[in-house]
Motif scaffolding. Structure first.
Motif, mmCIF file in Angstrom:
data_model
loop_
_atom_site.group_PDB
_atom_site.id
_atom_site.type_symbol
_atom_site.label_atom_id
_atom_site.label_comp_id
_atom_site.label_asym_id
_atom_site.label_seq_id
_atom_site.Cartn_x
_atom_site.Cartn_y
_atom_site.Cartn_z
ATOM 1 N N ASP A 17 31.843 -5.555 -71.731
ATOM 2 C CA ASP A 17 31.832 -6.878 -72.353
ATOM 3 C C ASP A 17 32.420 -7.971 -71.467
ATOM 4 O O ASP A 17 32.498 -9.131 -71.879
ATOM 5 C CB ASP A 17 32.557 -6.850 -73.704
ATOM 6 N N SER A 18 32.835 -7.640 -70.214
ATOM 7 C CA SER A 18 33.356 -8.676 -69.322
ATOM 8 C C SER A 18 32.278 -9.692 -68.962
ATOM 9 O O SER A 18 32.573 -10.835 -68.605
ATOM 10 C CB SER A 18 33.921 -8.062 -68.042
ATOM 11 N N LEU A 19 31.015 -9.280 -69.107
ATOM 12 C CA LEU A 19 29.923 -10.202 -68.797
ATOM 13 C C LEU A 19 29.864 -11.353 -69.793
ATOM 14 O O LEU A 19 29.312 -12.419 -69.495
ATOM 15 C CB LEU A 19 28.586 -9.447 -68.778
ATOM 16 N N ASP A 20 30.461 -11.158 -70.968
ATOM 17 C CA ASP A 20 30.393 -12.188 -72.011
ATOM 18 C C ASP A 20 31.074 -13.488 -71.596
ATOM 19 O O ASP A 20 30.779 -14.547 -72.148
ATOM 20 C CB ASP A 20 31.030 -11.670 -73.307
ATOM 21 N N ARG A 21 31.988 -13.420 -70.627
ATOM 22 C CA ARG A 21 32.692 -14.626 -70.203
ATOM 23 C C ARG A 21 31.815 -15.553 -69.359
ATOM 24 O O ARG A 21 32.167 -16.695 -69.114
ATOM 25 C CB ARG A 21 33.941 -14.253 -69.403
ATOM 26 N N TRP A 22 30.662 -15.025 -68.897
ATOM 27 C CA TRP A 22 29.775 -15.811 -68.050
ATOM 28 C C TRP A 22 28.530 -16.208 -68.839
ATOM 29 O O TRP A 22 27.836 -15.356 -69.379
ATOM 30 C CB TRP A 22 29.344 -14.996 -66.824
ATOM 31 N N ASP A 23 28.253 -17.503 -68.911
ATOM 32 C CA ASP A 23 27.041 -17.928 -69.611
ATOM 33 C C ASP A 23 25.812 -17.656 -68.744
ATOM 34 O O ASP A 23 25.913 -17.254 -67.584
ATOM 35 C CB ASP A 23 27.118 -19.409 -70.008
ATOM 36 N N GLU A 24 24.640 -17.873 -69.308
ATOM 37 C CA GLU A 24 23.408 -17.522 -68.598
ATOM 38 C C GLU A 24 23.244 -18.322 -67.313
ATOM 39 O O GLU A 24 22.793 -17.789 -66.291
ATOM 40 C CB GLU A 24 22.193 -17.726 -69.503
ATOM 41 N N ASP A 25 23.604 -19.603 -67.330
ATOM 42 C CA ASP A 25 23.470 -20.416 -66.120
ATOM 43 C C ASP A 25 24.330 -19.854 -64.990
ATOM 44 O O ASP A 25 23.901 -19.827 -63.826
ATOM 45 C CB ASP A 25 23.868 -21.869 -66.397
ATOM 46 N N THR A 26 25.536 -19.401 -65.313
ATOM 47 C CA THR A 26 26.411 -18.829 -64.291
ATOM 48 C C THR A 26 25.849 -17.516 -63.772
ATOM 49 O O THR A 26 25.890 -17.229 -62.566
ATOM 50 C CB THR A 26 27.824 -18.604 -64.860
ATOM 51 N N ARG A 27 25.316 -16.705 -64.667
ATOM 52 C CA ARG A 27 24.714 -15.436 -64.234
ATOM 53 C C ARG A 27 23.546 -15.696 -63.283
ATOM 54 O O ARG A 27 23.400 -15.004 -62.269
ATOM 55 C CB ARG A 27 24.233 -14.640 -65.454
ATOM 56 N N ILE A 28 22.725 -16.694 -63.609
ATOM 57 C CA ILE A 28 21.594 -17.036 -62.750
ATOM 58 C C ILE A 28 22.093 -17.549 -61.402
ATOM 59 O O ILE A 28 21.512 -17.247 -60.357
ATOM 60 C CB ILE A 28 20.678 -18.063 -63.442
ATOM 61 N N ARG A 29 23.180 -18.308 -61.413
ATOM 62 C CA ARG A 29 23.735 -18.809 -60.154
ATOM 63 C C ARG A 29 24.159 -17.638 -59.262
ATOM 64 O O ARG A 29 23.891 -17.638 -58.061
ATOM 65 C CB ARG A 29 24.928 -19.735 -60.416
ATOM 66 N N PHE A 30 24.829 -16.639 -59.844
ATOM 67 C CA PHE A 30 25.227 -15.471 -59.056
ATOM 68 C C PHE A 30 23.999 -14.709 -58.545
ATOM 69 O O PHE A 30 23.998 -14.218 -57.408
ATOM 70 C CB PHE A 30 26.110 -14.544 -59.892
ATOM 71 N N LEU A 31 22.980 -14.596 -59.366
ATOM 72 C CA LEU A 31 21.760 -13.925 -58.912
ATOM 73 C C LEU A 31 21.152 -14.663 -57.723
ATOM 74 O O LEU A 31 20.704 -14.027 -56.748
ATOM 75 C CB LEU A 31 20.744 -13.846 -60.054
ATOM 76 N N ASN A 32 21.139 -15.979 -57.771
ATOM 77 C CA ASN A 32 20.558 -16.743 -56.665
ATOM 78 C C ASN A 32 21.412 -16.678 -55.405
ATOM 79 O O ASN A 32 20.878 -16.706 -54.284
ATOM 80 C CB ASN A 32 20.337 -18.196 -57.089
#
Length: 219
Positions: A17-32
């Motif tokens: 559940d640590s992923l819950d602290r990151w919103d979708e935009d932040t997750r996409i930023r890390f992917l990029n």
């Protein structure tokens, strides 16, 4: 994989559940971030130079870069042959010579979003520009990386490693394990998709590095 599937795989790799602290935009930023890191790892066969032409006009030395240009390979007058190639000139060279006399362009330099040629053209010239185009970020959920989909998993794998290391605590060790898995996968990708310098077509070049070479930083 498309971006939405990469997001799903990121969630699988983080696996808590640590992923819950990151919103979708932040997750996409890390992917990029990791998408760009992978693009910069090797002289991939799919990073191919393209070319365009512009018309240099009398008394005008500054022209707009091609909209999607990331790095420039060269500029030529009229035709792409060695004898017609302009040489890139440094700031010191520009400052220590008198460029007030117009003439046939022999040099160029890049400044911001502009290409500048020197001497200032005394007539109209056709400039042929070869460059590596910028590969855009993954933005829409249907966007897909440009390389073989067998290795798309490396993008969320690297992103998950960064996110776990950012979280700290026991997550750091889990991040280290993901790093090792990423490095092994990158070795396989290089063996399968990379091109050696001796047999790489001249048009195939490496791309840029938008981020620091510390692959496991979250910056």
């Amino acid at each position: 994989m498309i971006l939405s599937e990469l997001l799903d795989l990121l969630e699988k790799y983080v696996n808590d559940d640590s992923l819950d602290r990151w919103d979708e935009d932040t997750r996409i930023r890390f992917l990029n971030i990791w998408y760009k890191k992978i693009l910069n790892e090797e002289n991939w066969y799919f990073l191919i130079a393209t070319d365009t032409s512009i018309t240099a006009t009398p008394a005008t030395s500054t022209y707009a870069k091609p909209a999607l240009m990331q790095t420039i390979e060269g500029i030529w007058l009229d035709t792409i042959k060695p004898e017609f190639k302009l040489s890139e000139i440094t700031r010191k060279e520009r400052e220590t010579r008198d460029w007030t006399q117009a003439g046939r362009p022999q040099h160029f330099f890049l400044q911001g979003s502009s290409i500048n040629v020197l001497p200032i053209p005394d007539a109209s010239y056709n400039l042929q520009i070869e460059y590596i185009p910028r590969i855009p970020d993954l933005i829409a959920l249907t966007d897909t990386p440009v390389f073989d989909d067998d290795f798309h998993y490396l993008i969320p794998l690297g992103a998950a490693a960064s996110l776990k290391k950012t979280s700290g605590g026991s997550q750091i060790n889990e991040g280290d394990n993901l790093v090792q898995e990423y490095l092994a996968g990158m070795d396989r990708m290089k063996k399968q998709l990379g091109s050696g310098a001796e047999d790489r077509p001249l048009a195939v070049k490496n791309t840029w590095d938008l981020y620091q070479r510390d692959e496991f930083s979250n910056t």
